[in-house]
Design a protein around this motif. Structure first.
Motif, PDB file in Angstrom:
ATOM      1  N   SER A 192     -54.229 -21.992 -74.313  1.00 50.22           N
ATOM      2  CA  SER A 192     -54.271 -23.145 -75.212  1.00 50.22           C
ATOM      3  C   SER A 192     -52.893 -23.339 -75.816  1.00 50.22           C
ATOM      4  CB  SER A 192     -55.311 -22.938 -76.318  1.00 50.22           C
ATOM      5  OG  SER A 192     -54.963 -21.824 -77.130  1.00 50.22           O
ATOM      6  N   GLY A 193     -52.635 -24.568 -76.209  1.00 49.67           N
ATOM      7  CA  GLY A 193     -51.373 -24.906 -76.852  1.00 49.67           C
ATOM      8  C   GLY A 193     -51.636 -25.806 -78.034  1.00 49.67           C
ATOM      9  N   SER A 194     -50.604 -26.503 -78.451  1.00 48.19           N
ATOM     10  CA  SER A 194     -50.747 -27.381 -79.614  1.00 48.19           C
ATOM     11  C   SER A 194     -51.698 -28.534 -79.355  1.00 48.19           C
ATOM     12  CB  SER A 194     -49.375 -27.943 -80.000  1.00 48.19           C
ATOM     13  OG  SER A 194     -48.513 -26.915 -80.389  1.00 48.19           O
ATOM     14  N   TYR A 195     -51.847 -28.912 -78.085  1.00 48.96           N
ATOM     15  CA  TYR A 195     -52.552 -30.145 -77.802  1.00 48.96           C
ATOM     16  C   TYR A 195     -53.790 -29.993 -76.948  1.00 48.96           C
ATOM     17  CZ  TYR A 195     -48.176 -32.240 -79.430  1.00 48.96           C
ATOM     18  OH  TYR A 195     -47.082 -32.586 -80.183  1.00 48.96           O
ATOM     19  N   GLY A 196     -54.119 -28.794 -76.503  1.00 49.39           N
ATOM     20  CA  GLY A 196     -55.290 -28.708 -75.656  1.00 49.39           C
ATOM     21  C   GLY A 196     -55.635 -27.306 -75.219  1.00 49.39           C
ATOM     22  N   VAL A 197     -56.768 -27.211 -74.505  1.00 50.15           N
ATOM     23  CA  VAL A 197     -57.284 -25.956 -73.977  1.00 50.15           C
ATOM     24  C   VAL A 197     -57.509 -26.136 -72.489  1.00 50.15           C
ATOM     25  CG1 VAL A 197     -59.096 -24.217 -74.162  1.00 50.15           C
ATOM     26  CG2 VAL A 197     -58.457 -25.553 -76.171  1.00 50.15           C
ATOM     27  N   ALA A 198     -57.140 -25.117 -71.700  1.00 55.62           N
ATOM     28  CA  ALA A 198     -57.263 -25.215 -70.246  1.00 55.62           C
ATOM     29  C   ALA A 198     -58.148 -24.091 -69.714  1.00 55.62           C
ATOM     30  CB  ALA A 198     -55.888 -25.160 -69.589  1.00 55.62           C
ATOM     31  N   TYR A 199     -58.959 -24.433 -68.711  1.00 61.71           N
ATOM     32  CA  TYR A 199     -59.858 -23.477 -68.068  1.00 61.71           C
ATOM     33  C   TYR A 199     -59.670 -23.548 -66.552  1.00 61.71           C
ATOM     34  CZ  TYR A 199     -62.471 -23.744 -72.504  1.00 61.71           C
ATOM     35  OH  TYR A 199     -62.839 -23.720 -73.827  1.00 61.71           O
ATOM     36  N   LEU A 200     -59.810 -22.409 -65.909  1.00 62.93           N
ATOM     37  CA  LEU A 200     -59.947 -22.400 -64.456  1.00 62.93           C
ATOM     38  C   LEU A 200     -61.374 -22.806 -64.133  1.00 62.93           C
ATOM     39  CD1 LEU A 200     -58.799 -21.698 -61.637  1.00 62.93           C
ATOM     40  CD2 LEU A 200     -59.661 -19.371 -61.998  1.00 62.93           C
ATOM     41  N   ALA A 201     -61.540 -23.679 -63.176  1.00 65.16           N
ATOM     42  CA  ALA A 201     -62.873 -24.163 -62.823  1.00 65.16           C
ATOM     43  C   ALA A 201     -62.988 -24.322 -61.314  1.00 65.16           C
ATOM     44  CB  ALA A 201     -63.162 -25.496 -63.525  1.00 65.16           C
TER      45      ALA A 201
ATOM     46  N   CYS B  78     -59.664 -25.583 -59.557  1.00 63.71           N
ATOM     47  CA  CYS B  78     -58.883 -26.584 -60.280  1.00 63.71           C
ATOM     48  C   CYS B  78     -58.722 -26.111 -61.719  1.00 63.71           C
ATOM     49  CB  CYS B  78     -59.550 -27.961 -60.224  1.00 63.71           C
ATOM     50  SG  CYS B  78     -61.137 -28.046 -61.095  1.00 63.71           S
ATOM     51  N   VAL B  79     -57.959 -26.859 -62.478  1.00 65.11           N
ATOM     52  CA  VAL B  79     -57.798 -26.615 -63.904  1.00 65.11           C
ATOM     53  C   VAL B  79     -58.427 -27.784 -64.649  1.00 65.11           C
ATOM     54  CG1 VAL B  79     -56.156 -26.384 -65.809  1.00 65.11           C
ATOM     55  CG2 VAL B  79     -55.681 -25.281 -63.609  1.00 65.11           C
ATOM     56  N   VAL B  80     -59.305 -27.464 -65.585  1.00 65.24           N
ATOM     57  CA  VAL B  80     -59.874 -28.483 -66.454  1.00 65.24           C
ATOM     58  C   VAL B  80     -59.218 -28.340 -67.825  1.00 65.24           C
ATOM     59  CG1 VAL B  80     -61.940 -29.285 -67.663  1.00 65.24           C
ATOM     60  CG2 VAL B  80     -62.058 -28.667 -65.238  1.00 65.24           C
ATOM     61  N   LYS B  81     -58.607 -29.387 -68.283  1.00 65.70           N
ATOM     62  CA  LYS B  81     -57.940 -29.376 -69.579  1.00 65.70           C
ATOM     63  C   LYS B  81     -58.640 -30.330 -70.524  1.00 65.70           C
ATOM     64  CE  LYS B  81     -53.439 -29.737 -71.852  1.00 65.70           C
ATOM     65  NZ  LYS B  81     -51.968 -29.863 -71.643  1.00 65.70           N
ATOM     66  N   ARG B  82     -58.954 -29.837 -71.696  1.00 62.61           N
ATOM     67  CA  ARG B  82     -59.523 -30.674 -72.745  1.00 62.61           C
ATOM     68  C   ARG B  82     -58.435 -30.932 -73.773  1.00 62.61           C
ATOM     69  NH1 ARG B  82     -64.650 -28.591 -76.057  1.00 62.61           N
ATOM     70  NH2 ARG B  82     -63.258 -26.808 -76.259  1.00 62.61           N
ATOM     71  N   VAL B  83     -58.095 -32.180 -73.973  1.00 64.57           N
ATOM     72  CA  VAL B  83     -57.047 -32.551 -74.928  1.00 64.57           C
ATOM     73  C   VAL B  83     -57.667 -32.572 -76.319  1.00 64.57           C
ATOM     74  CG1 VAL B  83     -55.388 -34.308 -75.609  1.00 64.57           C
ATOM     75  CG2 VAL B  83     -55.807 -33.864 -73.182  1.00 64.57           C
TER      76      VAL B  83
ATOM     77  N   GLN C 122     -64.946 -35.896 -76.044  1.00 70.55           N
ATOM     78  CA  GLN C 122     -63.562 -35.418 -76.002  1.00 70.55           C
ATOM     79  C   GLN C 122     -62.953 -35.708 -74.629  1.00 70.55           C
ATOM     80  OE1 GLN C 122     -63.899 -31.317 -77.199  1.00 70.55           O
ATOM     81  NE2 GLN C 122     -63.655 -31.851 -79.349  1.00 70.55           N
ATOM     82  N   ARG C 123     -61.674 -36.032 -74.656  1.00 72.94           N
ATOM     83  CA  ARG C 123     -60.991 -36.426 -73.435  1.00 72.94           C
ATOM     84  C   ARG C 123     -60.603 -35.193 -72.620  1.00 72.94           C
ATOM     85  NH1 ARG C 123     -60.276 -41.518 -72.675  1.00 72.94           N
ATOM     86  NH2 ARG C 123     -60.340 -42.987 -74.405  1.00 72.94           N
ATOM     87  N   CYS C 124     -60.924 -35.231 -71.341  1.00 74.42           N
ATOM     88  CA  CYS C 124     -60.636 -34.126 -70.430  1.00 74.42           C
ATOM     89  C   CYS C 124     -60.052 -34.681 -69.136  1.00 74.42           C
ATOM     90  CB  CYS C 124     -61.915 -33.346 -70.079  1.00 74.42           C
ATOM     91  SG  CYS C 124     -62.846 -32.723 -71.480  1.00 74.42           S
ATOM     92  N   PHE C 125     -59.360 -33.819 -68.420  1.00 71.51           N
ATOM     93  CA  PHE C 125     -58.977 -34.174 -67.056  1.00 71.51           C
ATOM     94  C   PHE C 125     -58.923 -32.917 -66.200  1.00 71.51           C
ATOM     95  CE2 PHE C 125     -54.957 -33.602 -69.299  1.00 71.51           C
ATOM     96  CZ  PHE C 125     -54.147 -32.918 -68.411  1.00 71.51           C
ATOM     97  N   ALA C 126     -59.165 -33.121 -64.920  1.00 69.09           N
ATOM     98  CA  ALA C 126     -59.105 -32.035 -63.941  1.00 69.09           C
ATOM     99  C   ALA C 126     -57.853 -32.217 -63.104  1.00 69.09           C
ATOM    100  CB  ALA C 126     -60.339 -32.046 -63.050  1.00 69.09           C
TER     101      ALA C 126
END
Length: 310
Positions: free
Chosen positions: A50-59, A68-73, A114-118
């Motif tokens: 995670s960083g200042s702007y989001g959290v990332a997961y391996l999926a 892939c990586v799923v990131k939730r902003v 919440q906004r996410c992208f893969a």
């Protein structure tokens, strides 16, 4: 002057900061549960960071049978309007490129408001993991070859009018001998003014240490030099990998503890004079570089001067 003890301590503090940020997100929102399927398509695996702007997961992308990586902003502050702006900038920038060194965006979607992208899961290991987990050593020549590849990527970004603003050992991957660059959450358009010390917009949280305002300003400046400055620090991390081995034996933690804070890298590292000058210019203690092509030429001139064994 860059100092080994100080920089490694900052790195440790940065890791602690990220863990605290992650904990705050877990308390304040709904984390993705391992094994759950979101958007009818992505089975969540391990947490990546995670960083200042989001959290990332391996999926696992069940539709295409790929990792892939799923990131939730989800910025820690600023609310949904700020999240929307950051989300749009990051995904729009990534979609500009079709290059194997940058991740491909597969899909953008909303999940529970919440906004996410893969995006593509990039193979390779971060320089952070190679240095601190694997205790990998990089010679002067190897270090320069890595930043030479990294500079080619910066040229591509700047050709699109983009500065990354978060080039670090955590965001640079090494896949065999190939360098890749990830995490565009802090990337921004280069302002037309070209002001070296242009301030970021008021809505933007600066992801830097409070006790180092000069470094924060240089790293987050809306100017091409911010990426050059970051590359200088990354280069020093690589070069210090052999310092720990040669000067303090196999225990790298002893090297960190025993490094003399009054000496600085200019005394602690045995480097070719041209490499030292390169570092001083990257770190802006001498005349800064004006563009990435100029740095590439400088590195290309240095490499033949180094021992063939490197």
């Amino acid at each position: 002057m860059f100092n080994l003890t100080r920089s490694y301590r900052k790195h440790a503090l940065s890791i602690i900061h990220k863990k605290i940020s992650s904990a705050l997100r877990l308390l304040g929102g709904i984390p993705f549960r391992k094994g759950s399927v979101i958007a009818g398509r992505y089975r969540i695996g391990r947490w990546l960071g995670s960083g200042s702007y989001g959290v990332a997961y391996l999926a696992e992308d069940l539709q295409h049978g790929r990792d892939c990586v799923v990131k939730r902003v989800w910025p820690l502050r600023g609310g949904s309007s700020r999240a929307d702006l950051i989300y749009s900038m990051e995904t729009d920038m990534l979609r500009r490129f079709s290059h194997p060194a940058f991740p491909v965006v597969y899909e953008s979607f909303l999940w529970r408001g919440q906004r996410c992208f893969a995006m593509e899961f990039m193979p390779g290991s971060s320089l952070d993991a190679l240095l601190f987990r694997d205790e990998r050593k990089f010679t002067e020549s190897q270090s320069l070859r890595i930043i030479r590849q990294l500079l080619d990527l910066v040229i591509i970004l700047q050709g699109e009018g983009i500065i990354h603003r978060d080039i670090s050992i955590a965001n640079v991957l090494l896949d065999g001998d190939t360098v890749k660059l990830i995490d565009f959450g802090l990337a921004r358009e280069i302002p037309a003014s070209g002001d070296l010390l242009a301030e970021p917009p008021a809505w933007e949280e600066l992801d830097a240490l409070d006790d180092d305002p000069s470094e924060k300003k240089f790293r987050r400046a809306l100017h091409v030099s911010s990426d050059f400055y970051a590359i200088g620090h990354l280069l020093l991390f690589l070069l210090y990998s052999t310092y720990a081995m040669e000067d303090a034996g196999p225990d790298s933690s002893a090297a960190i503890a025993e490094s003399d804070p009054s000496r600085g890298w200019g005394h602690e590292l045995e480097l070719h004079p041209a490499t030292k000058k390169l570092l001083r210019r990257l770190l802006m203690t001498e005349q800064p570089f004006l563009n990435a092509e100029e740095i590439c030429t400088c590195v290309d001139d240095i490499l033949p001067l180094l021992p063939a064994a490197d």
